[in-house]
Design an enzyme around this catalytic site. Structure first.
Site, PDB file in Angstrom:
ATOM      1  N   THR A 242      -5.383   2.908  -7.484  1.00 32.23           N
ATOM      2  CA  THR A 242      -6.703   2.710  -6.889  1.00 32.23           C
ATOM      3  C   THR A 242      -7.630   3.816  -7.361  1.00 32.23           C
ATOM      4  O   THR A 242      -7.353   5.002  -7.164  1.00 32.23           O
ATOM      5  CB  THR A 242      -6.588   2.673  -5.353  1.00 32.23           C
ATOM      6  OG1 THR A 242      -5.730   1.585  -5.026  1.00 32.23           O
ATOM      7  CG2 THR A 242      -7.939   2.465  -4.694  1.00 32.23           C
TER       8      THR A 242
ATOM      9  N   LYS B 167      -7.224  -0.613  -9.927  1.00 30.91           N
ATOM     10  CA  LYS B 167      -7.891  -1.359  -8.859  1.00 30.91           C
ATOM     11  C   LYS B 167      -9.121  -0.579  -8.384  1.00 30.91           C
ATOM     12  O   LYS B 167      -9.020   0.616  -8.067  1.00 30.91           O
ATOM     13  CB  LYS B 167      -6.933  -1.549  -7.677  1.00 30.91           C
ATOM     14  CG  LYS B 167      -7.592  -2.146  -6.436  1.00 30.91           C
ATOM     15  CD  LYS B 167      -6.557  -2.434  -5.351  1.00 30.91           C
ATOM     16  CE  LYS B 167      -7.178  -3.020  -4.108  1.00 30.91           C
ATOM     17  NZ  LYS B 167      -7.922  -2.071  -3.291  1.00 30.91           N
TER      18      LYS B 167
ATOM     19  N   TYR C  96      -2.384   6.106  -4.791  1.00 33.42           N
ATOM     20  CA  TYR C  96      -3.487   7.023  -5.045  1.00 33.42           C
ATOM     21  C   TYR C  96      -2.850   8.203  -5.773  1.00 33.42           C
ATOM     22  O   TYR C  96      -1.885   8.790  -5.264  1.00 33.42           O
ATOM     23  CB  TYR C  96      -4.095   7.531  -3.735  1.00 33.42           C
ATOM     24  CG  TYR C  96      -4.770   6.461  -2.894  1.00 33.42           C
ATOM     25  CD1 TYR C  96      -6.028   5.980  -3.226  1.00 33.42           C
ATOM     26  CD2 TYR C  96      -4.143   5.964  -1.746  1.00 33.42           C
ATOM     27  CE1 TYR C  96      -6.654   5.014  -2.445  1.00 33.42           C
ATOM     28  CE2 TYR C  96      -4.765   4.992  -0.961  1.00 33.42           C
ATOM     29  CZ  TYR C  96      -6.022   4.530  -1.316  1.00 33.42           C
ATOM     30  OH  TYR C  96      -6.630   3.574  -0.544  1.00 33.42           O
TER      31      TYR C  96
ATOM     32  N   SER D 258       0.834  -1.196   0.000  1.00 32.63           N
ATOM     33  CA  SER D 258       0.000   0.000   0.000  1.00 32.63           C
ATOM     34  C   SER D 258       0.870   1.247   0.000  1.00 32.63           C
ATOM     35  O   SER D 258       1.921   1.280   0.641  1.00 32.63           O
ATOM     36  CB  SER D 258      -0.891   0.003   1.250  1.00 32.63           C
ATOM     37  OG  SER D 258      -1.486   1.275   1.412  1.00 32.63           O
TER      38      SER D 258
ATOM     39  N   HIS E 216     -13.011  -2.224  -2.544  1.00 33.80           N
ATOM     40  CA  HIS E 216     -12.177  -1.758  -1.430  1.00 33.80           C
ATOM     41  C   HIS E 216     -12.572  -2.490  -0.123  1.00 33.80           C
ATOM     42  O   HIS E 216     -12.538  -1.927   0.956  1.00 33.80           O
ATOM     43  CB  HIS E 216     -12.343  -0.245  -1.258  1.00 33.80           C
ATOM     44  CG  HIS E 216     -11.093   0.482  -0.892  1.00 33.80           C
ATOM     45  ND1 HIS E 216     -10.429   1.323  -1.754  1.00 33.80           N
ATOM     46  CD2 HIS E 216     -10.378   0.511   0.261  1.00 33.80           C
ATOM     47  CE1 HIS E 216      -9.371   1.860  -1.134  1.00 33.80           C
ATOM     48  NE2 HIS E 216      -9.314   1.367   0.086  1.00 33.80           N
TER      49      HIS E 216
HETATM   50  C1  FNR Z   1      -7.674  -1.771   2.514  1.00 35.07           C
HETATM   51  N1  FNR Z   1      -7.707  -1.629   1.131  1.00 35.07           N
HETATM   52  C2  FNR Z   1      -6.842  -0.754   0.518  1.00 35.07           C
HETATM   53  N2  FNR Z   1      -6.829  -0.624  -0.836  1.00 35.07           N
HETATM   54  C3  FNR Z   1      -5.969   0.209  -1.444  1.00 35.07           C
HETATM   55  O1  FNR Z   1      -5.978   0.297  -2.672  1.00 35.07           O
HETATM   56  N3  FNR Z   1      -5.080   0.937  -0.700  1.00 35.07           N
HETATM   57  C4  FNR Z   1      -5.024   0.872   0.652  1.00 35.07           C
HETATM   58  O2  FNR Z   1      -4.202   1.524   1.284  1.00 35.07           O
HETATM   59  C5  FNR Z   1      -5.952   0.022   1.302  1.00 35.07           C
HETATM   60  N4  FNR Z   1      -5.970  -0.057   2.658  1.00 35.07           N
HETATM   61  C6  FNR Z   1      -6.804  -0.954   3.279  1.00 35.07           C
HETATM   62  C7  FNR Z   1      -6.768  -1.087   4.660  1.00 35.07           C
HETATM   63  C8  FNR Z   1      -7.547  -2.043   5.289  1.00 35.07           C
HETATM   64  C9  FNR Z   1      -7.479  -2.189   6.777  1.00 35.07           C
HETATM   65  C10 FNR Z   1      -8.407  -2.875   4.526  1.00 35.07           C
HETATM   66  C11 FNR Z   1      -9.240  -3.939   5.177  1.00 35.07           C
HETATM   67  C12 FNR Z   1      -8.464  -2.730   3.160  1.00 35.07           C
HETATM   68  C13 FNR Z   1      -8.580  -2.508   0.304  1.00 35.07           C
HETATM   69  C14 FNR Z   1      -7.873  -3.822  -0.036  1.00 35.07           C
HETATM   70  O3  FNR Z   1      -6.855  -3.627  -0.976  1.00 35.07           O
HETATM   71  C15 FNR Z   1      -8.828  -4.862  -0.620  1.00 35.07           C
HETATM   72  O4  FNR Z   1      -9.520  -4.301  -1.706  1.00 35.07           O
HETATM   73  C16 FNR Z   1      -9.829  -5.434   0.384  1.00 35.07           C
HETATM   74  O5  FNR Z   1      -9.250  -5.561   1.667  1.00 35.07           O
HETATM   75  C17 FNR Z   1     -10.299  -6.805  -0.090  1.00 35.07           C
HETATM   76  O6  FNR Z   1     -11.270  -7.315   0.754  1.00 35.07           O
HETATM   77  P1  FNR Z   1     -10.986  -8.377   1.940  1.00 35.07           P
HETATM   78  O7  FNR Z   1     -10.055  -9.455   1.403  1.00 35.07           O
HETATM   79  O8  FNR Z   1     -10.373  -7.604   3.053  1.00 35.07           O
HETATM   80  O9  FNR Z   1     -12.339  -8.880   2.236  1.00 35.07           O
END
Ligand code: FNR
Length: 349
Positions: free
Chosen positions: A156, A222, A130, A105, A246
């Site tokens: 993203t 994404k 981002y 990330s 997300h």
């Molecule tokens: C995320 N996700 C996310 N996506 C992204 O593009 N940049 C980010 O910094 C983050 N940060 C983030 C933090 C936390 C705590 C979570 C739970 C999720 C989204 C992540 O990439 C992904 O799309 C989801 O977590 C997928 O779903 P599941 O596997 O958690 O159910």
């Protein structure tokens, strides 16, 4: 011994302070989409083939030219040091050992260059970003990804504004604890210190073109859900897509990702990944059947990390690996490429 990915969530809940658990677990508004992602898998049934005589299964596949050992990548999640003191370094070691891609990330609490070092030569590392309002900042981030040896940029696109996560408001969680920072945002644009990550409300295809012009790295978008956006993305030259909402943290009541996957995957020729709610090997097989090249997992990695550091992440990945292998055997498939759309159907219940 832990028997399933879900058991790690309970371990993590016991170990983490409330605000950190809620930050990881939570979603936007009423958390309808958060729940829908997982529930949608239970509405899909597998229709196995039998008597095919396969003794062994090959779980490997290729993503953007990189060979990976399992069709499961680590989706980008913020703030791994909130889960474990070693943070993203531990995650990187586990991803490298499992032979899969880590998408770091932009909001990592270890700089991308140090994540790459911790993972070593075996790690296939991509950086999620981002787009920032100031293109010079975006360009510096891209440079950091290139210097770290990242092999793709994951942009993203589901976050022109932040989703509203009520759990964080209730817990008063707005800033990282002292000593933890978004390290990729340090000393950017000629300024000392750590900048805030900003969202671009006017995010558009022009930003994708601008970014593509900054780098020779493949670009993966994404956070797409709509087939029409997928087609436009390919016209703009992107190399891959991640169907994602997300993890239910942005637009609440957005569709479950597994429900829109087939529409996106059948509209384009580039590799399509999907994340959201994947907790079992059978979930992975369903996603492959509906056209995914591989899947991403977000929270399961955080639960493993919080429970047992890098070892915990390795355990989560090993559990999924074993479950995928068994699910392939039981559906009569010798490899992930043999998982065809006729193996899945809507459950009537
Ligand atoms: C995320 N996700 C996310 N996506 C992204 O593009 N940049 C980010 O910094 C983050 N940060 C983030 C933090 C936390 C705590 C979570 C739970 C999720 C989204 C992540 O990439 C992904 O799309 C989801 O977590 C997928 O779903 P599941 O596997 O958690 O159910």
């Amino acid at each position: 011994m832990r028997l399933s990915v879900r058991e790690f969530e309970a371990l993590a809940r016991d170990r983490l302070p409330r605000y950190a658990y809620d930050f990881f677990a939570g979603g936007a508004d009423d958390e309808v989409t958060l729940r829908a992602n997982e529930n949608a898998f239970t509405r899909l049934s597998l229709v196995p083939r039998v008597l095919r005589g396969h003794r062994e299964r090959d779980l490997g596949t290729t993503l953007l030219g990189a060979r990976i050992a399992v069709p499961v990548v680590l989706s980008p999640t913020a703030f791994h040091r909130l889960a474990h003191p070693e943070g993203e370094r531990a995650t990187a070691r586990a991803a490298a050992a499992a032979g899969t891609v880590m998408i770091a990330s932009m909001a990592s609490t270890v700089p991308v260059g140090d994540i790459a070092k911790a993972g070593g030569d075996d790690l296939v590392l991509w950086l999620q970003i981002y787009v920032q309002p100031d293109a010079r900042i975006t360009r510096e981030l891209v440079g950091r990804a290139e210097d770290a040896g990242c092999r793709a940029l994951v942009v993203t696109v589901d976050s022109p504004v932040f989703g509203r996560r009520e759990r964080d408001h209730r817990n008063g969680f707005h800033d990282l604890p002292p000593g933890m920072y978004c390290e990729n945002m340090r000393d950017l644009g000629g300024q000392r210190g750590v900048r805030d990550i900003e969202m671009v409300a006017g995010l558009s295809w022009d930003h994708v073109d601008e970014l593509a012009a900054m780098t020779g790295l493949p670009i993966v978008l994404k956070g797409l859900m709509h087939p029409a956006d997928a087609v436009t993305a390919v016209a703009h030259g992107v190399s891959g897509l991640v169907v994602s909402n997300h993890g239910g943290r942005q637009l609440d009541t957005a569709a479950a990702t597994i429900d829109v996957l087939a529409g996106v995957a059948s509209a384009v020729g580039v590799p399509v990944l999907v994340d959201g709610g994947i907790r079992r090997g059978t979930d992975v097989v369903k996603a492959l059947a509906l056209g995914a090249a591989a899947v991403g997992i977000g929270r399961p990695v955080l639960w493993g990390l919080a429970a047992r550091g890098g070892e915990g992440v390795s355990e989560v990945l090993a559990l999924l690996r074993e479950e995928i292998d068994r699910a392939l055997a039981l559906t009569g498939c010798a490899s992930v490429h043999e998982v065809t759309s006729d193996l899945v159907r809507e459950a009537r219940c």
